[in-house]
Design a protein around this motif. Structure first.
Motif, mmCIF file in Angstrom:
data_model
loop_
_atom_site.group_PDB
_atom_site.id
_atom_site.type_symbol
_atom_site.label_atom_id
_atom_site.label_comp_id
_atom_site.label_asym_id
_atom_site.label_seq_id
_atom_site.Cartn_x
_atom_site.Cartn_y
_atom_site.Cartn_z
ATOM 1 N N ASN A 1 -17.643 -1.688 3.206
ATOM 2 C CA ASN A 1 -18.149 -1.196 2.029
ATOM 3 C C ASN A 1 -17.531 -0.233 1.900
ATOM 4 O OD1 ASN A 1 -18.135 -3.993 1.430
ATOM 5 N ND2 ASN A 1 -20.465 -3.946 2.716
ATOM 6 N N PHE A 2 -16.824 0.715 2.197
ATOM 7 C CA PHE A 2 -16.792 2.057 1.856
ATOM 8 C C PHE A 2 -15.508 2.309 1.130
ATOM 9 C CE2 PHE A 2 -19.571 3.444 5.263
ATOM 10 C CZ PHE A 2 -19.559 4.882 4.267
ATOM 11 N N THR A 3 -15.004 2.992 -0.293
ATOM 12 C CA THR A 3 -13.939 2.995 -1.058
ATOM 13 C C THR A 3 -13.714 4.696 -0.730
ATOM 14 O OG1 THR A 3 -15.283 1.806 -2.528
ATOM 15 C CG2 THR A 3 -12.594 3.137 -3.389
ATOM 16 N N GLY A 4 -11.929 4.725 -0.785
ATOM 17 C CA GLY A 4 -11.508 5.755 -0.114
ATOM 18 C C GLY A 4 -9.953 5.823 -0.258
ATOM 19 N N THR A 5 -8.975 6.741 -0.748
ATOM 20 C CA THR A 5 -7.355 7.066 -0.838
ATOM 21 C C THR A 5 -7.150 6.746 0.438
ATOM 22 O OG1 THR A 5 -9.132 8.418 -2.848
ATOM 23 C CG2 THR A 5 -6.218 8.728 -2.017
ATOM 24 N N ILE A 6 -6.071 6.245 0.256
ATOM 25 C CA ILE A 6 -4.894 6.115 1.604
ATOM 26 C C ILE A 6 -3.828 7.502 1.632
ATOM 27 C CG2 ILE A 6 -3.081 5.205 2.128
ATOM 28 C CD1 ILE A 6 -3.571 2.228 0.902
ATOM 29 N N THR A 7 -4.168 8.094 2.916
ATOM 30 C CA THR A 7 -3.746 9.131 3.534
ATOM 31 C C THR A 7 -2.563 9.360 3.720
ATOM 32 O OG1 THR A 7 -5.165 9.138 4.910
ATOM 33 C CG2 THR A 7 -5.454 9.686 3.296
ATOM 34 N N GLU A 8 -2.099 7.733 4.399
ATOM 35 C CA GLU A 8 -0.803 8.061 5.318
ATOM 36 C C GLU A 8 -0.966 6.335 5.482
ATOM 37 O OE1 GLU A 8 0.075 10.893 8.972
ATOM 38 O OE2 GLU A 8 -2.666 10.329 9.255
ATOM 39 N N PHE B 1 1.220 -1.158 0.263
ATOM 40 C CA PHE B 1 0.165 0.107 0.004
ATOM 41 C C PHE B 1 0.683 1.377 -0.056
ATOM 42 C CE2 PHE B 1 -2.938 -2.879 2.488
ATOM 43 C CZ PHE B 1 -4.149 -3.355 1.596
ATOM 44 N N LYS B 2 0.458 2.015 -0.266
ATOM 45 C CA LYS B 2 1.100 3.526 -0.450
ATOM 46 C C LYS B 2 0.337 5.180 -1.116
ATOM 47 C CE LYS B 2 2.446 3.563 -5.388
ATOM 48 N NZ LYS B 2 1.425 2.402 -5.773
ATOM 49 N N VAL B 3 1.015 5.863 -0.526
ATOM 50 C CA VAL B 3 -0.630 7.316 -0.493
ATOM 51 C C VAL B 3 -0.976 7.908 -1.448
ATOM 52 C CG1 VAL B 3 -0.167 9.457 -0.130
ATOM 53 C CG2 VAL B 3 0.844 8.128 1.887
ATOM 54 N N GLY B 4 -2.522 7.630 -1.361
ATOM 55 C CA GLY B 4 -3.111 7.428 -3.101
ATOM 56 C C GLY B 4 -3.348 6.695 -3.318
ATOM 57 N N HIS C 1 3.483 1.711 7.422
ATOM 58 C CA HIS C 1 4.158 -0.200 7.406
ATOM 59 C C HIS C 1 4.905 -1.102 8.605
ATOM 60 C CE1 HIS C 1 3.952 -0.691 3.437
ATOM 61 N NE2 HIS C 1 4.487 0.670 2.912
ATOM 62 N N ASP C 2 5.624 0.012 9.578
ATOM 63 C CA ASP C 2 5.881 -0.782 10.807
ATOM 64 C C ASP C 2 5.142 -1.400 12.098
ATOM 65 O OD1 ASP C 2 4.986 2.362 10.725
ATOM 66 O OD2 ASP C 2 7.056 2.299 13.030
ATOM 67 N N LYS C 3 3.432 -0.692 11.392
ATOM 68 C CA LYS C 3 2.866 -0.808 12.362
ATOM 69 C C LYS C 3 1.469 -1.917 11.734
ATOM 70 C CE LYS C 3 3.219 3.677 15.913
ATOM 71 N NZ LYS C 3 3.508 3.931 15.145
ATOM 72 N N GLY C 4 1.784 -1.778 9.827
ATOM 73 C CA GLY C 4 0.536 -2.642 9.352
ATOM 74 C C GLY C 4 -0.921 -1.693 9.708
ATOM 75 N N ARG C 5 -0.803 -0.387 9.448
ATOM 76 C CA ARG C 5 -1.660 0.083 10.316
ATOM 77 C C ARG C 5 -1.874 1.813 8.336
ATOM 78 N NH1 ARG C 5 -5.059 -0.674 14.152
ATOM 79 N NH2 ARG C 5 -4.167 -2.261 15.799
ATOM 80 N N LEU C 6 -2.422 2.192 8.824
ATOM 81 C CA LEU C 6 -3.366 3.084 7.327
ATOM 82 C C LEU C 6 -4.170 3.507 7.622
ATOM 83 C CD1 LEU C 6 -4.856 1.915 5.434
ATOM 84 C CD2 LEU C 6 -3.348 0.969 3.914
#
Length: 183
Positions: A136-143, A121-124, A146-151
């Protein structure tokens, strides 16, 4: 002359087959025929239960590489090893070309030196939330952490952009762009 061959084995049994082949080499008199048995792997970083760990993953599940001198006896030795399904090419296996071997070994050496992220995963990136309150919501990654496995993901709720923080990687799945799908 020793050449590289691809051998199909039972998936998840690659290391067992490698061990069995290597343990019996001397006993079966195959020292001069089998030079190397290789299970192609890479180091992958993944986060489980908030803990980052690096695990070794098989690059080609169900396949191993063997550098050997092909004779009827060596073919039979490999073929009758527990867990071996067959040589690629069946009864008339074709050795990999020098160019293919160089490329594979160079790629493996590179992968052994580095750590690959399990989730790329990467921003955007556009993702769909598959678990939690915003399912079921779709969105854009903002942050991405990787070290925490979260976004964090920006989703549109009733026409308003809303930041959803602290999603785990396994709570989202990547959505392919329409341009990529039509290719």
């Amino acid at each position: 002359m020793h050449k590289w061959y691809v051998v199909q084995v039972l998936s998840t049994h690659e290391n067992k087959v490698q061990k069995a082949l290597l343990e019996q080499i001397e006993h079966k008199g195959m020292n001069d025929f089998i030079e190397r048995v290789l299970v192609p792997t890479e180091n992958v970083s993944e986060v489980k239960q908030g803990q980052q760990r690096i695990v070794e993953k098989r690059i080609w599940p169900g396949y191993i590489l063997i550098k050997m001198l092909m004779t009827d006896d060596s073919w039979q030795y490999v073929k009758t090893t527990a867990g071996v399904i067959d040589f690629l090419g069946g009864d008339k296996p074709t050795a990999l070309s020098d160019r293919e071997v160089d490329e594979i070994l160079r790629d493996l050496e590179q992968k052994q030196k580095s750590v690959t992220q399990k989730h790329k995963f990467k921003v955007g990136d556009t993702v769909k939330i598959v678990d939690g309150v915003f399912v079921n919501f779709t969105g854009t990654i903002t942050e991405v952490f990787h070290d925490k496995g979260r976004l964090s993901v920006n989703v549109s709720i009733f026409g308003r952009e809303t930041q959803v923080d602290d999603l785990e990687f396994n709570q989202v799945e990547e959505v392919q762009d329409n341009a990529e799908k039509s290719d």
